[in-house]
Design an enzyme around this catalytic site. Structure first.
Site, short mmCIF file in Angstrom:
data_model
loop_
_atom_site.label_atom_id
_atom_site.label_comp_id
_atom_site.label_asym_id
_atom_site.label_seq_id
_atom_site.Cartn_x
_atom_site.Cartn_y
_atom_site.Cartn_z
N GLY A 136 0.86 -1.19 0.00
CA GLY A 136 0.00 0.00 0.00
C GLY A 136 0.89 1.22 0.00
N GLY A 139 2.42 5.75 4.15
CA GLY A 139 1.58 6.58 5.00
C GLY A 139 0.15 6.07 5.14
N GLY A 141 -0.83 3.32 6.53
CA GLY A 141 -1.06 2.68 7.83
C GLY A 141 -0.68 1.21 7.87
NE ARG A 169 10.62 6.88 8.01
CZ ARG A 169 9.70 6.07 7.50
NH1 ARG A 169 9.10 5.19 8.28
NH2 ARG A 169 9.38 6.13 6.23
NE ARG A 262 5.61 7.90 8.26
CZ ARG A 262 5.68 7.01 7.28
NH1 ARG A 262 5.09 5.84 7.42
NH2 ARG A 262 6.33 7.27 6.16
NE ARG A 273 8.95 8.11 1.79
CZ ARG A 273 9.21 6.98 2.45
NH1 ARG A 273 8.25 6.31 3.03
NH2 ARG A 273 10.45 6.54 2.57
P1 ADP Z 1 2.90 3.07 6.40
O1 ADP Z 1 3.57 2.00 7.21
O2 ADP Z 1 1.88 2.54 5.46
O3 ADP Z 1 3.86 3.98 5.72
P2 ADP Z 1 2.15 4.12 9.02
O4 ADP Z 1 1.65 2.90 9.70
O5 ADP Z 1 3.48 4.63 9.40
O6 ADP Z 1 2.06 3.98 7.42
O7 ADP Z 1 1.05 5.23 9.25
C1 ADP Z 1 1.23 6.56 8.80
C2 ADP Z 1 0.60 7.52 9.81
O8 ADP Z 1 -0.80 7.37 9.77
C3 ADP Z 1 1.06 7.24 11.25
O9 ADP Z 1 1.26 8.45 11.90
C4 ADP Z 1 -0.13 6.46 11.83
O10 ADP Z 1 -0.25 6.69 13.22
C5 ADP Z 1 -1.31 7.04 11.08
N1 ADP Z 1 -2.43 6.10 10.87
C6 ADP Z 1 -2.36 4.80 10.56
N2 ADP Z 1 -3.59 4.28 10.38
C7 ADP Z 1 -4.47 5.29 10.60
C8 ADP Z 1 -5.92 5.38 10.58
N3 ADP Z 1 -6.69 4.34 10.30
N4 ADP Z 1 -6.46 6.58 10.85
C9 ADP Z 1 -5.69 7.67 11.10
N5 ADP Z 1 -4.35 7.64 11.15
C10 ADP Z 1 -3.72 6.47 10.89
P1 5GP Z 2 9.55 3.19 4.33
O1 5GP Z 2 10.74 3.90 3.81
O2 5GP Z 2 8.38 4.13 4.57
O3 5GP Z 2 9.83 2.31 5.50
O4 5GP Z 2 9.06 2.22 3.17
C1 5GP Z 2 8.82 2.71 1.89
C2 5GP Z 2 8.16 1.67 1.02
O5 5GP Z 2 9.05 0.59 0.85
C3 5GP Z 2 6.88 1.07 1.59
O6 5GP Z 2 5.93 1.04 0.56
C4 5GP Z 2 7.24 -0.31 1.98
O7 5GP Z 2 6.17 -1.21 1.82
C5 5GP Z 2 8.31 -0.61 0.95
N1 5GP Z 2 9.21 -1.71 1.39
C6 5GP Z 2 9.69 -1.94 2.62
N2 5GP Z 2 10.44 -3.05 2.63
C7 5GP Z 2 10.42 -3.53 1.35
C8 5GP Z 2 11.00 -4.66 0.73
O8 5GP Z 2 11.68 -5.49 1.31
N3 5GP Z 2 10.76 -4.82 -0.59
C9 5GP Z 2 10.00 -3.93 -1.31
N4 5GP Z 2 9.82 -4.19 -2.59
N5 5GP Z 2 9.45 -2.86 -0.75
C10 5GP Z 2 9.65 -2.65 0.57
#
Ligand code: ADP
Ligand code: 5GP
Length: 388
Positions: A136, A139, A141, A169, A262, A273
């Protein structure tokens, strides 16, 4: 290699079981014909170190090929047997090994730059729960939903720790959230076949190593992968049997809001992104790529829906677990019964019936779905029937 093939190797009944002891190199060599090629698997001992090497003889060009060999390979112990299965893989049964290390598979892989590639895969008794691939836009979730699942069911689920070249991070730990690495090392590992999939995401390299998935699955947990859509596509095309879930935002505006809230990326990264998110949302519609699409709107409700869809998938695909998964025996000999069954002769006259009818997965990961049944010692067996 330009070496003449010994006549005995070319004419032996290599189609089926092939075992040869080579006294000169203190090792075992088997040769198995597969299409136009003969695969020679040779185990040897040198200065107390065991190794297993693969060479290929091309019957058309009458030349030897040294292939690129991927995957964790078996450690040679005192000999092996080789059998061609289903015309798509060679099964190697190691002698005098514990059962959970005795069955290995060698598969032909796609050629790389015109060179032959083969990959090893270890056979595992029983099946493991299917890994869950979660994709997905950044951001949406994914991490939040995965953390909730792992927190509620810590003994059921395990996270596949990816490799990435992006910088950690704040509060991200090496080996927990990611294996943080540099591009040169990661590219080398990719060339060495250590990755199940990899992709360039938001200008960094991300990838799932074969080990990352197998460590979780071998520990008996269900593996969760958080990867982008390109990665999901690669896993779909791989030997890993998984379920694929795409997480959608309720709206693009909400996605942007979450990404900004976030506060882990600079503005330029956020823009990148968001641009990539549009492409990912489009790509996710590809037919046959995702099994489920989940809209992450209200968090608790979406989390419940995630649990429900995983449960419904489990009902639709019940897991077969062998009751003998942890059996430890020494395999001393092997006899091919049919294309799908072997008889393993063990210590103390015990025999095991090995069933390979339901293989799942394969190189370069594990080959699962093997089953074994004990058979009464020879003297007591009635026409070799199995005692379950
Ligand atoms: P991803 O892993 O897909 O990049 P995160 O899990 O880090 O996304 O979530 C991005 C931000 O959105 C975080 O600050 C998280 O707390 C918030 N978030 C996640 N799910 C929800 C939701 N259902 N409603 C509102 N905020 C959410
Ligand atoms: P982030 O930098 O936010 O942790 O991740 C950025 C993106 O990289 C996200 O869409 C996450 O799903 C993807 N990602 C994280 N690990 C992997 C991996 O091992 N393989 C691929 N193809 N994508 C990844």
């Amino acid at each position: 290699m330009g070496e003449e093939v010994p006549e005995s190797m070319l004419n032996s009944s290599v189609e089926k079981l092939s075992v040869a002891y080579d006294s000169e190199s203190a090792g075992y060599r088997t040769s198995t014909n597969f299409g136009d090629k003969m695969y020679v698997v040779e185990g040897s001992e040198y200065r107390g170190k065991s190794s297993v090497n693969v060479t290929i003889f091309d019957h058309l060009t009458r030349s030897w090929i040294i292939p690129t060999v991927l995957g964790l390979k078996p450690v040679h112990v005192g000999g092996h047997s080789a059998v061609l299965l289903n015309n798509d893989r060679i099964s190697i049964v190691k002698k005098d090994s514990m059962l959970d290390d005795s069955i290995w598979f060698l598969e032909e892989q796609k050629k790389v730059l015109g060179s032959e590639v083969v990959a090893w895969s270890k056979g595992v008794i029983g099946n493991a729960p299917k890994p869950i691939v979660i994709s997905g836009p950044s951001g949406v979730g994914k991490g939040t939903l995965i953390s909730k699942l792992m927190k509620e069911f810590p003994t059921t689920y395990g996270f596949s720790v990816s490799h990435t070249t992006r910088a950690p991070r704040e509060r991200e730990l090496d080996g927990v959230h990611y294996h943080f690495t540099d591009r040169i090392s990661m590219e080398k590992d990719i060339r060495d076949g250590k990755f199940l999939e990899f992709a360039s995401v938001h200008e960094n390299l991300y990838g799932t190593s074969i080990e990352a998935v197998e460590v979780v699955t071998d520990s008996g947990k269900r593996c969760i992968l958080d990867i982008d859509v390109q990665g999901a596509r690669s896993v779909r095309a791989s030997s890993l049997d998984a379920i694929f879930v795409f997480i959608c935002p309720p709206s693009f505006e909400e996605l942007e809001k979450r990404l900004r809230a976030r506060a882990t990326e600079a503005e330029e990264q956020i823009q990148k992104r968001l641009r990539n998110a549009r492409a990912e949302l489009d790509e996710a519609k590809s037919p046959g790529l995702f099994d489920h699409v989940l809209v992450n709107d209200e968090l608790e409700l979406s989390y419940d829906n995630l649990k429900k869809l995983i449960a419904s998938d489990e009902i639709a695909n019940p897991l077969h677990r062998s009751t003998m998964k942890n059996l430890k025996v020494l395999v001393s000999d092997v006899e091919v019964k049919t294309d799908k069954t072997f008889l393993l002769h063990c210590d103390d006259n015990d025999q095991l019936f090995l069933d390979i009818s339901y293989l799942k997965g394969g190189a370069p990961g594990r080959t699962r779905g093997l089953d074994v049944y004990p058979i009464e010692p020879l003297g007591d067996a009635v026409n070799g029937s199995t005692q379950l």
